[in-house]
Scaffold this active site. Structure first.
Site, PDB file in Angstrom:
ATOM      1  N   GLU A 199      -3.207  -7.073   6.253  1.00 21.42           N
ATOM      2  CA  GLU A 199      -2.371  -6.441   7.320  1.00 21.42           C
ATOM      3  C   GLU A 199      -3.080  -4.937   7.779  1.00 21.42           C
ATOM      4  O   GLU A 199      -2.554  -3.964   7.653  1.00 21.42           O
ATOM      5  CB  GLU A 199      -1.124  -5.876   6.583  1.00 21.42           C
ATOM      6  CG  GLU A 199      -0.220  -7.081   6.108  1.00 21.42           C
ATOM      7  CD  GLU A 199       1.338  -6.611   5.804  1.00 21.42           C
ATOM      8  OE1 GLU A 199       1.571  -5.612   5.652  1.00 21.42           O
ATOM      9  OE2 GLU A 199       2.099  -7.668   5.761  1.00 21.42           O
ATOM     10  N   GLU A 321       1.755 -14.689   4.498  1.00 22.60           N
ATOM     11  CA  GLU A 321       2.952 -14.066   3.676  1.00 22.60           C
ATOM     12  C   GLU A 321       4.191 -14.480   4.407  1.00 22.60           C
ATOM     13  O   GLU A 321       4.146 -14.287   5.642  1.00 22.60           O
ATOM     14  CB  GLU A 321       2.934 -12.601   3.584  1.00 22.60           C
ATOM     15  CG  GLU A 321       1.574 -12.260   2.596  1.00 22.60           C
ATOM     16  CD  GLU A 321       1.633 -10.601   2.428  1.00 22.60           C
ATOM     17  OE1 GLU A 321       2.861  -9.938   2.613  1.00 22.60           O
ATOM     18  OE2 GLU A 321       0.577 -10.171   2.135  1.00 22.60           O
TER      19      GLU A 321
HETATM   20  O1  AHR Z   1       4.729  -8.963  -0.125  1.00 25.26           O
HETATM   21  C1  AHR Z   1       4.632  -7.786  -0.205  1.00 25.26           C
HETATM   22  C2  AHR Z   1       3.964  -6.998   0.662  1.00 25.26           C
HETATM   23  O2  AHR Z   1       4.284  -7.226   2.138  1.00 25.26           O
HETATM   24  C3  AHR Z   1       2.298  -7.116   0.736  1.00 25.26           C
HETATM   25  O3  AHR Z   1       1.740  -6.395  -0.249  1.00 25.26           O
HETATM   26  C4  AHR Z   1       1.841  -6.746   2.105  1.00 25.26           C
HETATM   27  O4  AHR Z   1       0.843  -7.684   2.621  1.00 25.26           O
HETATM   28  C5  AHR Z   1       3.368  -7.082   2.767  1.00 25.26           C
HETATM   29  O5  AHR Z   1       3.652  -5.943   3.637  1.00 25.26           O
END
Ligand code: AHR
Length: 534
Positions: A199, A321
């Site tokens: 990110e 994610e």
């Molecule tokens: O999964 C929780 C968080 O969400 C992770 O650390 C980050 O990559 C995202 O913002």
């Protein structure tokens, strides 16, 4: 009292219309057409991946708890390990997440009593470094998953990234390969998947960069990492957030253009929530993920026309994610030892099934997806000191990961649909609105004569009577039926109750037929699995 003719007829009319209205509010009709010749693409097993971050109790108190009677002599929680194994996790991302952007992997190797405790700035904890690369790789081997490591492109250097590849993948000779051997691991780990930061578009990321600066750093890190091991696959950090007044595709366009010759995947992230407590809005949210998939696919295709990739595959999408995360979003639930301990219900499980269906429907371009995260932290498995339970979202992931193999089919679905209101998917997200959301959400896989059909009935109240039709070949034999459902959409599981789980229903028996019908109950997920003969 005697009724006159008119009254009798009136009462009859009221009764008939009552029966009619009961019928119309409890049943709808639909068609699903399966054509084994209409193929989308190979389903990559890595669509059912997961994620372990040093965050809250995911590692410490989740997969690893040395002082627990439920752990073995390596500190691994055995009850959690068993539940993880049943998820058949093909790939596991580690060690972050936001955590990785200030993590120095060398802190987590070597004799445990010599490892330093550091301030963990992403989630406001202390990181003891008792669990690091070697412990993670060993855990991955035990659960049968491919480890996938994220390098620190925030506060970390490209040299540090190169040295991690050397430590993990070089057999012998250079310093870090020899160090791994000295620490008791003679064979290289041969870790195939590496992501270039996490990110990096986010202002919250330590060492956040703009798209041009990120691309330069990622390209140089990739160069050093590939010179160390040419066989590795690299994942670029795509846009993580769709904020109002912010075009995330500008980030994606720059990264794809700059790294089109270099990386193998672009990572996208998505978290959704039922912020307005509106079931129908919420269960449509996976369709937004699907729209974003298509937009990024178009951008990839455009860049691939200009790319010089030799004989390498085109760039694919990694939904690196994804999950539901909205309850534990307040400042006090975002940090510390019990951060992000979201509890899930049936509607959440239906949203997860929707994400998984969307990955299958886009199997030509989506080749990796990781639920965030594995244990305790926005997770399918929830553990406390004296036990664990499987959350509602565990069950769809388990069904997909154990059954959806082969080729994804382009399924035709004809059913009633609805329009959502304008709604917010995530806290910082721009508003969205979806028209024509089909009550039935379907994906299918075809593998060696067997077809697996996944059907969500999004309707809260109505059963949907559905004709399932084969366009090419005949259904034959017993169709196994697995259903995930619960008493109501808010039903949750806990240590002492399992309201939502997979239930195997009575099989549907068919004999060389081109169609059969099935009634999908309200707010349910159903998997049908059987043979098609030509
Ligand atoms: O999964 C929780 C968080 O969400 C992770 O650390 C980050 O990559 C995202 O913002």
């Amino acid at each position: 009292m005697k009724m006159n003719n008119f009254m009798q007829r009136f009462i009859l009319l009221v009764m008939v219309s009552g029966i009619f209205s009961v019928l119309t509010t409890t049943a709808q009709n639909a068609r699903i057409k399966i054509d084994v010749d209409r193929q989308i693409g190979e389903i990559n097993k890595n669509l059912f991946g997961n994620f372990v971050e040093h965050l809250g109790r995911c590692v410490y108190g989740g997969i690893y708890e040395p002082d627990s009677p439920l752990s073995d002599d390596k500190g691994i929680r055995l009850d959690v390990l068993d539940a993880v194994k049943e998820l058949n996790v093909p790939l596991t991302r580690y060690p972050g997440g936001n955590f990785v952007s200030n993590y120095h992997w060398k802190d987590g190797i070597g004799p445990k009593d010599q490892r330093q405790t550091r301030m963990e700035l992403a989630w406001a904890r202390l990181e003891t470094n008792q669990f690091g690369t070697d412990e993670f790789v060993e855990y991955a081997r035990r659960i049968g998953t491919d480890p996938y490591l994220a390098v620190n492109l925030g506060t970390g250097t490209i040299e540090e990234a190169q040295q991690w590849v050397e430590y993990c993948n070089v057999k012998e000779g250079p310093y870090y390969a020899e160090l791994r051997k000295k620490y008791g691991h003679p064979e290289p780990y041969n870790i195939k998947y590496w992501s270039l930061g996490n990110e990096m578009d986010g202002f919250w990321q330590m060492g956040h960069l703009n798209a041009e600066d990120y691309s330069k750093k990622a390209r140089e890190a990739a160069k050093l990492m590939r010179l160390t091991d040419p066989s590795i696959k690299l994942v670029a950090a795509g846009a993580s957030n769709f904020r109002p007044n912010n075009d995330p595709h500008e980030w994606n366009a720059t990264v794809l253009s700059e790294l089109k010759d270099v990386v193998d995947y672009i990572a996208l992230h998505m978290y959704v929530g039922n912020h307005q407590d509106n079931y129908y809005n919420f269960v449509s949210s996976p369709l937004v993920l699907e729209e974003r998939t298509k937009v990024v696919k178009g951008m990839i295709l455009r860049e691939m026309e200009k790319a010089d990739r030799g004989d390498r595959d085109p760039i694919y999408i990694a939904w690196d994610e994804y999950n539901i995360w909205y309850r534990w979003r307040a400042e006090e639930t975002m940090t510390g030892d019990r951060a992000l301990e979201e509890r899930y219900n049936l509607e959440d499980a239906l949203v997860i099934a929707g994400f998984l269906n969307a990955f299958i429907r886009n199997a030509d371009i989506v080749k990796m997806a990781n639920m965030a995260q594995l244990v305790n932290v926005i997770a399918p498995i929830f553990a406390e000191k004296d036990g664990m339970f499987k959350q509602t979202i565990y069950y769809p992931l388990q069904l997909f990961a154990n059954n959806m193999f082969g080729t994804s089919l382009d399924v035709f679905v004809d059913c009633e649909a609805y329009d959502t209101d304008e709604f917010y998917l995530g806290l910082a997200e721009q508003a969205t609105q979806q028209n024509n959301v089909p009550y039935l959400d379907v994906s299918a896989a075809y593998n060696k004569g067997e077809v697996v059909v996944c059907v969500i009935n999004r309707h809260k109240d109505n059963t949907i009577e559905t004709d399932i039709i084969s366009q090419e070949g005949l259904f034959d034999g017993e169709f196994e039926v697995y259903e995930i459902n619960g008493p109501d959409i808010k039903a949750e599981n806990d240590f002492d109750k399992t309201n939502v789980q997979t239930v195997q229903k009575e099989s549907v028996k068919v004999k060389k037929t081109a169609d059969f019908s099935y009634s999908f109950p309200p707010h349910s997920f159903t998997m049908l699995k059987g043979k098609i003969v030509k």
